[in-house]
Design a protein around this motif. Structure first.
Motif: not given
Length: 150
Positions: A63-89
């Protein structure tokens, strides 16, 4: 022993967040973040390397990202790495994303005030939409560069 999966990034948004709302009401924001590093090669030429990261925010953070973030905006971000997989054809595909746990918008309020009115955060009467007031240089504690103690 438990592992640690923590990512800290400072970069610029490559595009406006793409928002998706699921049937359960959960909201997901996805965007790219560019981080760059500059260095000199053996010949002394300035080189720059840019890495692009796929970022995902969930629920309130989306919700916050939708309201305040736009292309070019500089941010400091913390998070975790996630890898996911799926099948395509019949072909298994993978993607590595950064699942954000928090972010902080960087830059000055003056940057926000210089943007066109239709892209500004807040309303004209809110403090975030008014230009930042910076005191004159002589009012800063410590004075100028010449006053450094080292």
């Amino acid at each position: 022993m438990a592992g640690v999966n923590k990512v800290i990034l400072i970069g610029n948004l490559g595009r406006d967040p793409e928002i998706r709302t699921f049937e359960t009401g959960a909201k997901k924001a996805s965007f790219t973040l560019a981080t760059s590093e500059a260095y000199k090669d053996r010949d002394g030429n300035r080189m720059e390397n840019t890495e692009w990261h796929n970022i995902v925010c969930w629920r309130n953070l989306a919700d916050i990202a939708e309201q305040y973030l736009t292309k070019g905006k500089q941010i400091y971000l913390e998070g975790r790495i996630r890898t996911r997989s799926w099948e395509d054809n019949g072909v298994k595909k993978y993607i590595t994303e950064i699942e954000a746990s928090t972010f902080t918008m960087l830059g000055s309020r003056a940057d926000e005030a210089n943007r066109p009115p239709e892209t500004r955060v807040g309303t004209p009467t809110s403090p975030s939409a008014s230009p930042a007031q910076t005191p004159p240089a002589d009012e800063y504690a410590g004075g100028g560069v010449d006053d450094l103690p080292f």
